[in-house]
Design a protein around this motif. Structure first.
Motif, short mmCIF file in Angstrom:
data_model
loop_
_atom_site.label_atom_id
_atom_site.label_comp_id
_atom_site.label_asym_id
_atom_site.label_seq_id
_atom_site.Cartn_x
_atom_site.Cartn_y
_atom_site.Cartn_z
N LEU A 227 -25.25 24.96 61.99
CA LEU A 227 -24.77 26.20 62.60
C LEU A 227 -24.01 27.06 61.59
CD1 LEU A 227 -23.42 25.18 66.15
CD2 LEU A 227 -25.54 26.41 65.59
N ALA A 228 -23.38 26.40 60.62
CA ALA A 228 -22.62 27.14 59.60
C ALA A 228 -23.53 28.01 58.74
CB ALA A 228 -21.83 26.17 58.73
N ASP A 229 -24.83 27.72 58.74
CA ASP A 229 -25.77 28.57 58.01
C ASP A 229 -26.04 29.87 58.75
OD1 ASP A 229 -25.99 26.66 56.02
OD2 ASP A 229 -27.72 25.67 56.98
N SER A 230 -25.64 29.91 60.01
CA SER A 230 -25.82 31.12 60.81
C SER A 230 -24.71 32.11 60.50
CB SER A 230 -25.81 30.77 62.31
OG SER A 230 -25.58 31.91 63.09
N ASN A 231 -24.97 33.38 60.73
CA ASN A 231 -23.93 34.40 60.56
C ASN A 231 -23.12 34.61 61.82
OD1 ASN A 231 -24.58 35.01 57.84
ND2 ASN A 231 -26.25 36.35 58.51
N ARG A 232 -23.36 33.77 62.85
CA ARG A 232 -22.73 34.01 64.15
C ARG A 232 -21.96 32.78 64.65
NH1 ARG A 232 -27.51 36.01 67.79
NH2 ARG A 232 -25.83 36.30 69.32
#
Length: 407
Positions: A227-232
């Motif tokens: 999830l940390a790879d997401s910008n959200r």
């Protein structure tokens, strides 16, 4: 805390209520919550009475318990019961670990979620650099609050902002993320090393992974790093108290934190301050406390407990049906269900530095509990001193004992 039955940690009472009750109390402050689902591997009967009473206390939402067929991990449990979670078509939902003690600032997390149009929000807090590596560590952008990197229990320091075990997820995001993790696990061959007959170096062979259950997934290790790879993915950092409750001993500092919060909010559940009550103190209405006994600070007295004349209790939990005879002293301890402490006896642990997240200390080169714990139906004789001990159920202590586990 040991007993004839395994202790159900979410139902262990701190500050006069089961640990999980404090979670529900926070959830009840969030408008629009329609349902609370408890997920775990305990037998269904364990939570039956609690759910019945909690449903009366919190009529604004439905409470149900769903039992896993085996321990699936947080992410695995969410995915296994996804149909039940999605039945009411929620756009987002909170996930609260039942083994944490905090003020649960769910409203602030929801506000951040909406401001950032987030897919996920995690609750974080700051610890010392040394303590932080024992938890999941979050690297975030100070200005945007976006999570840049997440590592569960890193081997070296990366951040002192740690995961508090409280989350808010968008349903359209979290379940596809878990599904992707399951697919990766199913497709990945399991690698086994064995010594080569030629050079004894490690060689590998792909093994069929079908005997493993791909649904067993841990949120912290298997989902959050992706999830940390997401910008959200964002973090709300709380400045309020936080504590993990992994052992019975850690319930004592948690008890203190919840009592202090209740005192600050002016809760009418607490005993009124007086010459013999040093706040905050919780006394169950059915308990009997002699007016000459001095209690507090940070003391909880359970149902039907009896506290005799001249007793001193500080930083402790006395569970239901326990009896403390006259002039006994209880410090930094848990007195188990139906246990008896004799006259002039002394049961004590050792205070730890403020902010410490350890429940052990080193005594004579040996690691011991800093909280003394008497299990169910233990007896401490008159004038006996018990210090930094864990005493299993149904034991009679007739002599002084220190820094031991009494089996």
């Amino acid at each position: 805390m040991a007993s004839t039955k395994a202790v159900i940690l979410p139902l262990f009472e701190v500050a006069g209520h089961p640990i999980i009750f404090h979670c529900l109390k926070a959830v009840a402050k969030v408008p629009g919550i329609r349902e609370v689902i408890l997920v775990g591997y305990y037998d269904e009967t364990v939570f039956r009475d609690f759910i019945k009473s909690a449903s009366t206390e919190f009529p604004q939402f439905r409470i149900q318990y769903l039992r896993e067929y085996q321990a699936l991990g947080t992410a695995g449990g969410l995915y296994h019961f996804r149909d039940a979670i999605l039945k009411g078509r929620p756009e987002r939902f909170f996930v609260l670990n039942a083994d944490v003690c905090c003020s649960f600032p769910l409203g602030e997390m929801l506000k951040l979620f909406e401001e950032k149009d987030a897919e996920a929000v995690i609750l974080g807090t700051r610890l010392s650099d040394d303590a932080a590596t024992n938890f999941g560590c979050i690297v975030s952008d100070t200005h945007t609050k976006r999570v840049l990197h997440y590592v569960e229990k890193p081997e070296s320091h990366i951040s002192n902002l740690i995961n508090c075990g409280v989350y808010l997820f968008a349903t359209e995001c979290i379940f596809p993320s878990i599904r992707s993790a399951i697919k990766r696990r199913t497709a990945r061959p399991r690698l086994l090393s064995y010594p080569s007959s030629e050079n004894l170096e490690s060689s590998y062979v792909a093994q069929d992974d079908s005997n493993e259950t791909p649904e067993i997934l841990r949120l912290e290790q298997d989902i959050l790093p992706d999830l940390a790879d997401s910008n959200r993915f964002f973090v709300h950092e709380t400045k309020d108290f936080w504590r993990q409750i992994k052992t019975a001993g850690s319930a004592v500092p948690a008890n203190a934190l919840y009592l202090q919060k209740a005192f600050q909010s002016g809760s009418d559940e607490l005993a009124a301050p007086s010459a013999t009550i040093v706040p905050p103190v919780y006394i169950h209405p059915s308990a009997t406390v002699d007016p000459t006994a001095k209690l507090g600070p940070n003391v909880s007295i359970g149902a039907r407990a009896v506290v005799g004349p001249g007793v001193r209790i500080k930083e402790s939990i006395v569970l239901e049906d326990a009896e403390i005879k006259h002039d006994a002293c209880i410090l930094y301890s848990i007195i188990g269900w139906s246990s008896r402490v004799g006259a002039w006896a002394r049961v004590e642990g050792t205070p730890t530095p403020a902010g410490s997240h350890s429940t052990t200390i080193i005594k004579n080169g040996v690691k011991v509990q800093n909280i003394t714990i008497l299990g169910k139906e233990c007896g401490v004789g008159d004038e006996v001193r018990v210090q930094n001990c864990v005493c299993l159920p149904f034991k009679e202590l007739k002599r002084d004992v220190a820094n031991e586990v009494i089996m």
